[in-house]
Motif scaffolding. Structure first.
Motif, PDB file in Angstrom:
ATOM      1  N   MET A   1     -17.525   8.945 -20.687  1.00  0.00           N
ATOM      2  CA  MET A   1     -16.313   8.134 -20.800  1.00  0.00           C
ATOM      3  C   MET A   1     -15.704   7.887 -19.425  1.00  0.00           C
ATOM      4  N   ALA A   2     -14.786   6.925 -19.384  1.00  0.00           N
ATOM      5  CA  ALA A   2     -13.994   6.622 -18.189  1.00  0.00           C
ATOM      6  C   ALA A   2     -12.769   5.863 -18.673  1.00  0.00           C
ATOM      7  N   GLY A   3     -11.696   5.934 -17.885  1.00  0.00           N
ATOM      8  CA  GLY A   3     -10.481   5.252 -18.301  1.00  0.00           C
ATOM      9  C   GLY A   3      -9.514   5.051 -17.160  1.00  0.00           C
ATOM     10  N   GLU A   4      -8.248   4.906 -17.499  1.00  0.00           N
ATOM     11  CA  GLU A   4      -7.194   4.654 -16.521  1.00  0.00           C
ATOM     12  C   GLU A   4      -6.185   5.799 -16.550  1.00  0.00           C
ATOM     13  N   ARG A   5      -5.465   5.982 -15.423  1.00  0.00           N
ATOM     14  CA  ARG A   5      -4.445   7.040 -15.389  1.00  0.00           C
ATOM     15  C   ARG A   5      -3.168   6.485 -14.750  1.00  0.00           C
ATOM     16  N   MET A   6      -2.906   6.783 -13.492  1.00  0.00           N
ATOM     17  CA  MET A   6      -1.652   6.349 -12.867  1.00  0.00           C
ATOM     18  C   MET A   6      -1.662   4.851 -12.562  1.00  0.00           C
ATOM     19  N   LYS A   7      -0.462   4.237 -12.657  1.00  0.00           N
ATOM     20  CA  LYS A   7      -0.347   2.800 -12.414  1.00  0.00           C
ATOM     21  C   LYS A   7       0.825   2.518 -11.483  1.00  0.00           C
ATOM     22  N   PRO A   8       0.686   2.884 -10.209  1.00  0.00           N
ATOM     23  CA  PRO A   8       1.755   2.613  -9.247  1.00  0.00           C
ATOM     24  C   PRO A   8       1.687   1.182  -8.722  1.00  0.00           C
ATOM     25  N   GLY A   9       2.828   0.507  -8.679  1.00  0.00           N
ATOM     26  CA  GLY A   9       2.839  -0.857  -8.166  1.00  0.00           C
ATOM     27  C   GLY A   9       1.850  -1.733  -8.892  1.00  0.00           C
ATOM     28  N   ASN A  10       1.020  -2.432  -8.127  1.00  0.00           N
ATOM     29  CA  ASN A  10       0.013  -3.307  -8.726  1.00  0.00           C
ATOM     30  C   ASN A  10      -1.380  -2.680  -8.680  1.00  0.00           C
TER      31      ASN A  10
ATOM     32  N   THR B   1      -0.298  14.265 -19.438  1.00  0.00           N
ATOM     33  CA  THR B   1      -0.920  14.714 -18.192  1.00  0.00           C
ATOM     34  C   THR B   1       0.112  15.504 -17.403  1.00  0.00           C
ATOM     35  N   PRO B   2      -0.282  16.495 -16.613  1.00  0.00           N
ATOM     36  CA  PRO B   2       0.678  17.373 -15.946  1.00  0.00           C
ATOM     37  C   PRO B   2       1.218  16.861 -14.610  1.00  0.00           C
ATOM     38  N   PHE B   3       0.967  15.612 -14.243  1.00  0.00           N
ATOM     39  CA  PHE B   3       1.424  15.106 -12.956  1.00  0.00           C
ATOM     40  C   PHE B   3       2.926  14.856 -12.940  1.00  0.00           C
ATOM     41  N   GLY B   4       3.543  15.150 -11.802  1.00  0.00           N
ATOM     42  CA  GLY B   4       4.971  14.938 -11.646  1.00  0.00           C
ATOM     43  C   GLY B   4       5.318  14.653 -10.198  1.00  0.00           C
ATOM     44  N   ALA B   5       6.589  14.301  -9.960  1.00  0.00           N
ATOM     45  CA  ALA B   5       7.044  14.002  -8.604  1.00  0.00           C
ATOM     46  C   ALA B   5       8.568  13.987  -8.593  1.00  0.00           C
TER      47      ALA B   5
ATOM     48  N   LEU C   1       0.819  -1.208   0.000  1.00  0.00           N
ATOM     49  CA  LEU C   1       0.000   0.000   0.000  1.00  0.00           C
ATOM     50  C   LEU C   1       0.852   1.257   0.000  1.00  0.00           C
ATOM     51  N   ASP C   2       2.129   1.111   0.320  1.00  0.00           N
ATOM     52  CA  ASP C   2       2.989   2.285   0.411  1.00  0.00           C
ATOM     53  C   ASP C   2       3.038   3.073  -0.892  1.00  0.00           C
ATOM     54  N   VAL C   3       2.881   2.396  -2.025  1.00  0.00           N
ATOM     55  CA  VAL C   3       2.972   3.100  -3.305  1.00  0.00           C
ATOM     56  C   VAL C   3       1.860   4.130  -3.457  1.00  0.00           C
ATOM     57  N   LEU C   4       0.760   3.951  -2.733  1.00  0.00           N
ATOM     58  CA  LEU C   4      -0.348   4.892  -2.848  1.00  0.00           C
ATOM     59  C   LEU C   4      -0.081   6.191  -2.087  1.00  0.00           C
ATOM     60  N   ASP C   5       0.931   6.189  -1.204  1.00  0.00           N
ATOM     61  CA  ASP C   5       1.320   7.440  -0.548  1.00  0.00           C
ATOM     62  C   ASP C   5       1.920   8.411  -1.559  1.00  0.00           C
ATOM     63  N   ARG C   6       2.589   7.852  -2.601  1.00  0.00           N
ATOM     64  CA  ARG C   6       3.231   8.674  -3.626  1.00  0.00           C
ATOM     65  C   ARG C   6       2.943   8.029  -4.995  1.00  0.00           C
ATOM     66  N   PRO C   7       1.693   8.059  -5.428  1.00  0.00           N
ATOM     67  CA  PRO C   7       1.304   7.315  -6.632  1.00  0.00           C
ATOM     68  C   PRO C   7       1.997   7.779  -7.906  1.00  0.00           C
ATOM     69  N   VAL C   8       2.263   9.082  -8.032  1.00  0.00           N
ATOM     70  CA  VAL C   8       2.889   9.573  -9.265  1.00  0.00           C
ATOM     71  C   VAL C   8       4.318   9.049  -9.376  1.00  0.00           C
ATOM     72  N   TRP C   9       5.083   9.176  -8.318  1.00  0.00           N
ATOM     73  CA  TRP C   9       6.476   8.735  -8.348  1.00  0.00           C
ATOM     74  C   TRP C   9       6.572   7.236  -8.635  1.00  0.00           C
ATOM     75  N   HIS C  10       5.749   6.446  -7.973  1.00  0.00           N
ATOM     76  CA  HIS C  10       5.824   4.992  -8.168  1.00  0.00           C
ATOM     77  C   HIS C  10       5.295   4.567  -9.536  1.00  0.00           C
ATOM     78  N   ALA C  11       4.399   5.334 -10.114  1.00  0.00           N
ATOM     79  CA  ALA C  11       3.938   5.031 -11.468  1.00  0.00           C
ATOM     80  C   ALA C  11       5.041   5.325 -12.486  1.00  0.00           C
ATOM     81  N   LEU C  12       5.704   6.487 -12.332  1.00  0.00           N
ATOM     82  CA  LEU C  12       6.711   6.918 -13.303  1.00  0.00           C
ATOM     83  C   LEU C  12       8.034   6.173 -13.162  1.00  0.00           C
ATOM     84  N   THR C  13       8.273   5.566 -12.017  1.00  0.00           N
ATOM     85  CA  THR C  13       9.478   4.749 -11.854  1.00  0.00           C
ATOM     86  C   THR C  13       9.157   3.270 -12.023  1.00  0.00           C
TER      87      THR C  13
END
Length: 376
Positions: A296-305, A186-190, A153-165
């Motif tokens: 519509m609906a879709g997906e965005r960040m994908k941190p961990g699983n 998308t403008p998200f960053g970390a 669950l820790d990846v959800l504390d910093r979802p952008v960073w864990h998605a981009l790495t």
């Protein structure tokens, strides 16, 4: 199993007595442990909605309401109408309430410190490690489905960073210390941490006037060169399963050829930042009516699983038909079928959306802060 159950129950009995959970006056103060905990959550999350406190602590709505009324009578909290939603009345501590909180917080610190001083450094480390392990195991037990791989669950504390790495590294721009999604997606960053130095480095990747959106559990300290455009508390919700769709609508997968319509619908309904290439995040589906895209609906960040359900919107002329809930269920079910867990973010005071998401199967996990910074 019997041995584990007995051990956990035995520890619960010991610890509830040890911390004074059974006492009507917590640490000698004129409040119970539950009231002290509620005061702590208000102090750490202010301004915060009552329903968020109820969800985070898992308390009965009526019980929370009674405690809040008591806090108001004591003059410890104040409630103001939200500038974004006149129906919303988030709470924050008054100066008097801040004094009460700091007194209780200091007492808890002193009691724990006194207990730890009875231990040597090795015993202190052993205790800290054991408590951390126990917490992590029990948290996983409440989130991860049985017989499936354990999830962090820790990846959800910093979802952008864990998605981009992690799984979305191919969509990242930056280096080992700072990253953001490709500007048209998308403008998200970390950054590797949220200190001023690394945030200043992140600003170096931006053009003048360009925004970066941060999603973090911990508060950030804004460096020079960046100005804050917006800060908002969001509720993070996770689904272990999804309720079945009662409605049956015809829908289609969306991609590059639909990008203009997708962006137009997002601009009209404002579900969150949606750019010309946001479709590349994948998993988008939509409903068409009279030849145009209306939901519509879709997906965005994908941190961990985990995979975020996002971009949910319906044209104003077609609301109230169940399109949003239907599409969200389809997207979330596809995520679950891949062996991942769907999660989402919603503004903490958006009670209507939270009610919908609960009906689908999402449950509150924690609150995070969305901060929009702009390069000066």
């Amino acid at each position: 199993m019997k041995q584990a159950i007995a051990a956990l129950r035995d520890f619960n009995r010991f610890y509830t007595q040890y911390i004074g959970a059974l006492d009507a006056r917590f640490l000698g103060n004129d409040m119970t442990l539950t009231e002290a905990r509620l005061l702590l959550e208000i102090a750490n999350r202010e301004p915060v909605q009552a329903n968020i406190l109820q969800d985070i602590l898992g308390l009965d709505r009526g019980y929370v309401s009674r405690i809040i009324r008591r806090f108001e009578r004591e003059g410890w909290i104040m409630r103001e109408r939200s500038s974004e939603d006149g129906r919303s009345r988030p709470m924050k501590l008054t100066p008097r309430g801040r004094i009460v909180f700091e007194n209780v917080d200091r007492q808890q610190h002193d009691v724990i410190e006194a207990a730890l001083l009875q231990l040597d450094h090795i015993e202190q480390g052993t205790l800290a490690d054991a408590l951390t392990s126990a917490r992590q195991i029990l948290v996983r037990a409440t989130v991860a489905p049985p017989k499936e791989a354990r999830l962090s669950l820790d990846v959800l504390d910093r979802p952008v960073w864990h998605a981009l790495t992690g799984r979305q590294a191919s969509l990242a721009v930056g280096n080992a210390e700072v990253l953001h999604y490709q500007p048209k997606i998308t403008p998200f960053g970390a950054s590797v941490d949220m200190g001023k130095v690394h945030l200043r480095t992140l600003a170096g990747l931006l053009s003048a006037g360009e925004e970066v959106w941060l999603v973090e559990k911990e508060n950030i300290v804004r460096p020079s060169g960046l100005k804050t455009i917006k800060m908002a508390e969001c509720l993070q919700m996770v689904a272990l399963h999804v309720s079945d769709n009662k409605d049956k609508f015809s829908f289609c997968d969306l991609g590059k050829s639909d990008s203009v319509e997708m962006q137009a619908l997002a601009q009209l309904t404002a579900p969150g930042p949606f750019l010309v290439d946001t479709w590349q995040l994948g998993g988008f589906i939509g409903i068409r009516a009279e030849g145009r895209l209306v939901a519509m609906a879709g997906e965005r960040m994908k941190p961990g699983n985990f995979t975020e359900v996002s971009g949910v919107c319906t044209h104003p002329d077609y609301r109230g038909r169940g399109y949003a809930g239907f599409l969200m269920r389809v997207v979330a079910q596809r995520i679950l079928q891949r062996g991942e867990l769907p999660f989402l973010h919603t503004y903490s005071d958006n009670t209507g959306a939270i009610t919908l998401y609960r009906s689908i199967g999402f449950v509150p996990h924690q609150t995070v802060t969305v901060t929009v910074l702009q390069k000066e």
